[in-house]
Design an enzyme around this catalytic site. Structure first.
Site, PDB file in Angstrom:
ATOM      1  N   SER A  90     -13.129  -5.162   8.956  1.00 30.46           N
ATOM      2  CA  SER A  90     -12.412  -4.704   7.779  1.00 30.46           C
ATOM      3  C   SER A  90     -13.413  -4.285   6.718  1.00 30.46           C
ATOM      4  O   SER A  90     -14.524  -4.816   6.632  1.00 30.46           O
ATOM      5  CB  SER A  90     -11.529  -5.829   7.247  1.00 30.46           C
ATOM      6  OG  SER A  90     -11.087  -5.539   5.944  1.00 30.46           O
TER       7      SER A  90
ATOM      8  N   LYS B  78      -5.742   3.432   7.704  1.00 33.66           N
ATOM      9  CA  LYS B  78      -5.847   4.506   8.693  1.00 33.66           C
ATOM     10  C   LYS B  78      -5.045   5.733   8.307  1.00 33.66           C
ATOM     11  O   LYS B  78      -5.266   6.821   8.854  1.00 33.66           O
ATOM     12  CB  LYS B  78      -5.399   4.021  10.082  1.00 33.66           C
ATOM     13  CG  LYS B  78      -6.124   2.783  10.576  1.00 33.66           C
ATOM     14  CD  LYS B  78      -7.623   2.915  10.514  1.00 33.66           C
ATOM     15  CE  LYS B  78      -8.317   1.587  10.709  1.00 33.66           C
ATOM     16  NZ  LYS B  78      -8.072   0.598   9.646  1.00 33.66           N
TER      17      LYS B  78
ATOM     18  N   CYS C 229       0.824  -1.217   0.000  1.00 34.19           N
ATOM     19  CA  CYS C 229       0.000   0.000   0.000  1.00 34.19           C
ATOM     20  C   CYS C 229       0.854   1.262   0.000  1.00 34.19           C
ATOM     21  O   CYS C 229       0.427   2.313  -0.490  1.00 34.19           O
ATOM     22  CB  CYS C 229      -0.886   0.054   1.239  1.00 34.19           C
ATOM     23  SG  CYS C 229      -1.305  -1.504   1.998  1.00 34.19           S
TER      24      CYS C 229
ATOM     25  N   CYS D 170      -5.275  -2.500  -1.077  1.00 34.25           N
ATOM     26  CA  CYS D 170      -6.225  -3.559  -1.417  1.00 34.25           C
ATOM     27  C   CYS D 170      -7.236  -3.072  -2.447  1.00 34.25           C
ATOM     28  O   CYS D 170      -7.781  -1.978  -2.328  1.00 34.25           O
ATOM     29  CB  CYS D 170      -6.951  -4.044  -0.166  1.00 34.25           C
ATOM     30  SG  CYS D 170      -5.845  -4.765   1.067  1.00 34.25           S
TER      31      CYS D 170
END
Length: 573
Positions: A476, A130, A55, A200
């Site tokens: 999630s 986050k 990420c 993701c």
């Protein structure tokens, strides 16, 4: 070009202007800056780049690319880094307790670096769950001209002729535990599910908050759905660096952009895309930084009147790359605005209104990802707020892709996720049960961990539609099935979820928006009299500090009083 900016009115004057700042300037000369460079506005390039997960691996490159845009438009870029905790790697063990707390650390660290060095504007680069809200919270807190840049999503993996994401890997763990596939399938999937850089790929938390960045006006139009490996991400970074100087010249600040109406727009996009339930945690936290009252119940009311129109995983078929190719967030907003479901008068970082930006987009009737509002996937949003005797302070569930919106069954209680996961793996959960995972809220966790390992394992076992799961923790964005999170008050504070016992009947109605415990008041009173607060193993350090300061989930699980208690704003120092 520096004539455009009156440095005597900018924060960086405190570190660069006047004879008394000669020691400060000596540091800038040491880094190769010239007198002309020091006279320019200082622009922070805050990167959450690191090697912790794919990420974040391109973020430093993108932040460095933004330097050109800043310099070309009269500014002096200053890059620094902040942390991330990557949920996919933290998932399923004690590391997940660090996830939500990292949002606060990210916001705090960006704030402190900007304050300490007196930067005039900010471009923030984030990729992991986050870090997106954390970066935008810092922008709203500081209120200097700011632009948010998402690092981009990962491309889908391919397995046996179909697109796959990391969620397929989580779910195959349950499939293997059930004896329904060989270990070779687990290994094969884990090697192809994540083929390179980026967050993701489904409409999980990172992509949900990336959509929020555009909808709320803090990101450049149609910038955030561009996949991380695409070379156009460099052009987006340069454009963000250039545009933040325009914002600085015009003194357009995040709180000018992120009004209550803009937060309503953002909540609509979460629901319309079947986005992560975490959106209902992060939007109130962002609003808190701007002094706007906007809690879970406000979000839930907006969800009620928002159609679900983006066919994205985990509830649908497609991933972020497909949404980008279909026209991105602005294509989705085109049909929402045309049907009076957005406020087009909200200002954006382009200096134009959201409506003016959307006017530049032509609706594409041939794409398959984004439905017209007049023919939605479902008439109400993909995310629903709940309230009732089990959750007086609310709860939330993602219903995108679900066929069953009501559930009633006996409770099966666990006081840790590890115990619940062990029961799932050993096939100790029965069809029709309501699995309760508690003492994992913001204070009780501490840190309000996510439950993807357990929910994905249930799906792998073929039980995803046969049981319900409720928790005072989080889920999630990749979670699917009848999974209710953010139940409040949390167990650690003696909320009703702490009083549930095995066998109690729990009723959930995602259509009516209710969640109730079928236990007589006198019985609950007797249980409450016997209830004792619990301690956890985190009695020092960052997680202890988080637990001491964190507020309830329905208000965003924030850790400080917010803009309503301000006596000054950093941007005006």
């Amino acid at each position: 070009m520096t004539d455009r900016f009156d440095k005597s009115r900018l924060p960086s004057r405190h570190v660069s202007v006047g004879p008394e700042r000669a020691p400060h300037r000596s540091y800038y000369y040491a880094m190769g800056l010239t007198e002309e460079d020091i006279a320019k506005p200082f622009v922070a390039l805050a990167s959450a780049g690191n090697d912790s997960a794919p990420c974040n691996t391109t973020l430093d490159y993108q932040a460095d690319a933004a330097r050109k845009g800043v310099i070309d438009n009269g500014g002096m870029p200053r890059r620094f880094n902040t942390i991330t905790v990557t949920d996919g790697i933290a998932m399923g063990h004690d590391g997940m307790k660090s996830s939500l707390a990292s949002r606060e650390v990210i916001a705090d660290s960006v704030e402190l670096s900007v304050r300490g060095h007196c930067y005039d504007a900010l471009v923030g680069f984030a990729g992991c769950d986050k870090s997106l809200p954390g970066m935008m919270m810092a922008m709203l807190r500081l209120n200097i001209p700011s632009i948010f840049v998402y690092g981009g999503s990962i491309l889908p993996g391919r397995y046996e002729g179909r697109d796959v994401t990391v969620v397929d890997v989580f779910e195959v763990v349950g499939k293997f535990a059930a004896g329904n596939c060989p270990i070779s399938e687990v290994h094969a999937l884990e090697k192809v599910a994540c083929p390179g850089h980026g967050a993701c790929g489904g409409q999980y938390t990172a992509n949900t908050m990336a959509c929020v960045g555009e909808a709320i006006g803090l990101s450049l139009p149609n910038s955030n759905m561009v996949p991380a490996p695409y070379t156009s991400r460099e052009q987006i970074a340069v454009a963000a660096g250039w545009q933040v100087m325009e914002l600085l010249e015009k003194n357009i600040r995040p709180r000018d952009i992120c009004t209550r109406e803009a937060f309503i727009n953002a909540a609509r996009i979460v629901a319309a895309t079947g986005g992560s339930t975490n959106g209902a945690l992060h939007l109130p936290a962002m609003a808190h930084e701007a002094g706007i009252e906007f809690d879970l119940f406000d979000v839930a009311e907006i969800f009620k009147t928002t159609p679900y129109i983006a066919d994205l995983k985990p509830g649908g078929k497609y991933v972020a790359k497909d949404m980008y190719e279909a026209g991105g967030v602005y294509m989705l907003m085109k049909t929402l605005l045309a049907n009076d479901l957005l406020d087009g008068n909200c200002l954006t970082v382009t200096g134009k209104t959201l409506g003016e930006n959307i006017d530049q987009v032509t609706w594409n009737p041939d794409q398959k990802v984004i439905y017209d509002v007049k023919s939605p996937i479902t008439p109400t949003g993909g995310v629903v707020g709940l309230r009732g005797s089990l959750a007086p302070n609310g709860a939330i569930v993602k219903v995108a892709g679900m066929h069953r919106l009501q559930f009633e069954g006996p409770a099966r209680c666990f006081d840790t996720e590890e115990d619940a996961f062990a029961a799932v793996e050993s096939r100790g959960i029965n069809d029709g049960e309501v699995v309760v995972i508690r003492y994992v809220g913001p204070k009780g966790g501490p840190g309000m961990p996510e439950m993807l390992s357990t929910t994905a394992a249930l799906y792998g076992l073929g039980m995803g539609e046969k049981v319900a799961l409720i928790t005072d923790g989080r889920f999630s964005g990749a979670t699917r099935g009848f999974c209710i999170g953010h139940v409040g008050p949390e167990a650690a504070e003696g909320g009703p979820i702490a009083l549930v016992e095995d066998g109690d009947t729990i009723r959930i109605d995602a259509e009516a928006g209710t969640i109730d415990l079928d236990v007589a008041d006198d019985v609950l009173a007797e249980r409450r009299a016997k209830w004792q607060p619990r301690t956890n193993n985190y009695q020092s350090g960052a997680l202890w500090r988080f637990a001491q300061n964190v507020g309830p989930a329905y208000q965003g699980a924030v850790t400080h009083p917010g803009a309503k208690s301000e006596t000054h704003v950093y941007a005006d120092i």
